[in-house]
Scaffold this motif. Sequence first.
Motif, short mmCIF file in Angstrom:
data_model
loop_
_atom_site.label_atom_id
_atom_site.label_comp_id
_atom_site.label_asym_id
_atom_site.label_seq_id
_atom_site.Cartn_x
_atom_site.Cartn_y
_atom_site.Cartn_z
N ALA A 26 -8.32 -19.28 24.55
CA ALA A 26 -7.68 -19.99 25.59
C ALA A 26 -8.25 -21.46 25.39
CB ALA A 26 -8.14 -19.50 26.77
N LEU A 27 -9.58 -21.64 25.23
CA LEU A 27 -10.29 -22.83 24.96
C LEU A 27 -9.53 -23.71 23.90
CD1 LEU A 27 -12.17 -24.78 25.73
CD2 LEU A 27 -13.85 -24.09 24.25
N GLU A 28 -9.30 -23.15 22.79
CA GLU A 28 -8.68 -23.71 21.61
C GLU A 28 -7.16 -24.34 22.18
OE1 GLU A 28 -9.79 -24.58 18.82
OE2 GLU A 28 -11.68 -24.12 19.47
N ALA A 29 -6.47 -23.43 23.06
CA ALA A 29 -5.03 -23.91 23.25
C ALA A 29 -5.15 -24.90 24.21
CB ALA A 29 -4.46 -22.47 24.15
N TYR A 30 -6.23 -24.94 25.09
CA TYR A 30 -6.42 -26.21 25.92
C TYR A 30 -6.68 -27.21 25.14
CZ TYR A 30 -6.19 -23.64 30.37
OH TYR A 30 -5.61 -22.65 31.54
N LYS A 31 -7.60 -27.27 24.41
CA LYS A 31 -7.95 -28.52 23.38
C LYS A 31 -6.72 -28.97 22.60
CE LYS A 31 -12.61 -27.18 21.94
NZ LYS A 31 -13.29 -26.63 20.65
N LYS A 32 -5.80 -28.12 22.03
CA LYS A 32 -4.73 -28.54 21.59
C LYS A 32 -3.66 -29.16 22.75
CE LYS A 32 -1.86 -28.73 18.02
NZ LYS A 32 -2.30 -29.42 16.90
N ALA A 33 -3.46 -28.61 23.74
CA ALA A 33 -2.52 -29.03 24.72
C ALA A 33 -3.11 -30.50 25.16
CB ALA A 33 -2.82 -28.29 25.86
N TYR A 34 -4.31 -30.65 25.30
CA TYR A 34 -4.88 -32.11 25.54
C TYR A 34 -4.54 -33.09 24.46
CZ TYR A 34 -8.00 -35.77 26.90
OH TYR A 34 -8.55 -37.18 27.28
N GLU A 35 -4.79 -32.50 23.28
CA GLU A 35 -4.37 -33.32 21.92
C GLU A 35 -2.73 -33.62 21.93
OE1 GLU A 35 -3.86 -32.46 17.18
OE2 GLU A 35 -5.50 -31.65 18.42
N VAL A 36 -2.01 -32.83 22.39
CA VAL A 36 -0.47 -33.36 22.24
C VAL A 36 -0.08 -33.95 23.57
CG1 VAL A 36 -0.18 -31.40 20.75
CG2 VAL A 36 0.35 -30.91 23.16
N ASP A 37 -0.94 -33.90 24.58
CA ASP A 37 -0.34 -34.60 25.93
C ASP A 37 -0.71 -36.06 25.85
OD1 ASP A 37 0.37 -34.95 28.50
OD2 ASP A 37 -1.49 -34.28 29.28
N VAL A 38 0.18 -36.81 25.35
CA VAL A 38 -0.29 -37.83 24.82
C VAL A 38 -0.63 -38.78 26.12
CG1 VAL A 38 0.44 -40.04 23.76
CG2 VAL A 38 0.97 -37.93 22.99
N LYS A 39 0.58 -38.78 27.13
CA LYS A 39 0.40 -39.40 28.29
C LYS A 39 -0.61 -39.02 29.49
CE LYS A 39 5.50 -40.85 28.00
NZ LYS A 39 6.85 -40.86 28.58
N LYS A 40 -1.00 -37.81 29.22
CA LYS A 40 -2.26 -37.37 29.91
C LYS A 40 -1.60 -36.87 31.33
CE LYS A 40 -4.83 -37.94 26.54
NZ LYS A 40 -4.77 -36.95 25.34
#
Length: 372
Positions: free
Chosen positions: A65-79
């Motif tokens: 789950a943590l890795e998924a959140y990290k990836k989500a933050y990485e691809v969420d360019v506009k935050k």
Amino acid sequence: TDAYLTLVYGDWRKMPSEEQIRKAIHNPTYIKEIYANKDLYFNANGQLAIIQVTKPVYENALEKALEAYKKAYEVDVKKTKEKDIKAGMESIANKYLNDAFNSYQFGKYAEASDLFALSAETMATTPVNKVDTTALYNAGFTSWMVQDYNKAKSFFEKCLENNYYYEGGEVFAKLADVYSNLGQKDAARDVLEKGFTQFPQSQSILIGLINYYLESGQNADRLFVLIEEAKKNEPNNASLHYAEGNVYKNMKDMENAIKCYYKSFEIDPTYVYGIYTVGSTYYDRAIEIQEEINNLDVNDYETYDKLLAEFEQALIDAIDPFEKAFNITKDEGLKVSIAEYLKNIYYRFVSKGGEYETGYNKYAEIVKNGTI
């Protein structure tokens, strides 16, 4: 998760004392209920205390789950999802804490240490970027319990780097013990001295310093130098005189110890521990004399009479400081504790009647009721 941990532990950020740990492990009052994928443990009050998952739906679910959140933050360019991602990561950190406390309750301290560390690491992950010093301390403490000193060292050092000392500066004492066990004696001394300047009232730090100087053969006068340096900065700090008294007491110099305790009380008449410790020092001395009497040759009447007089005088000397401490403190638990001492002392002389009988009746009643 927070509500669950508060239910079980009270303030879940606060680790229990070592004595509480020993009492809590494998608590025989737990009732265990076994299910297909978990075991539930209920305390004597019927409250759910521990959930132990025996068959997880997914292995390493929190890590994934943590890795998924990290990836989500990485691809969420506009935050746009940063707030949700942070909340998710914090939830994972709390779940690691939950698992850590469960492992801890079952006496799996090495496992608990790993889980506390994972919680701290999760909180430190971007975008949360928080230093969870309590989780770091818990990770160090549980590593220290299993004598994994190198691991404990890293966590305690991180605590100090972030100006986290735990209650009474306990981080300094624990880190010093770690250094000692790793053969780093000078580092142990340095961290104890640093801790002492900030927490002169800490018994664990003080005893660590005393043991260091006694074991190393170095001059224990260094302790008094440290105290004098602290007094220059805080001349009206009663706890510094109290700490000086503790040094003398640990060096078996009761006379100077009592002078220092009285001085701490003189500086601050509300500093109950100064006057209380005068009483307990006299009382402890009486117990020591009693043991000497018990070990005497049955025909040594002269020594017996001498020690008996000293024994009774020590008890009498304890009365006044205990009475003062009893009247000053607002802590009901401490009042009852002092009442126990005074009850025992007055009972020794109750056959004389008068004030001794009155005193005994007064404090026996308080001890009996457990309240004032």
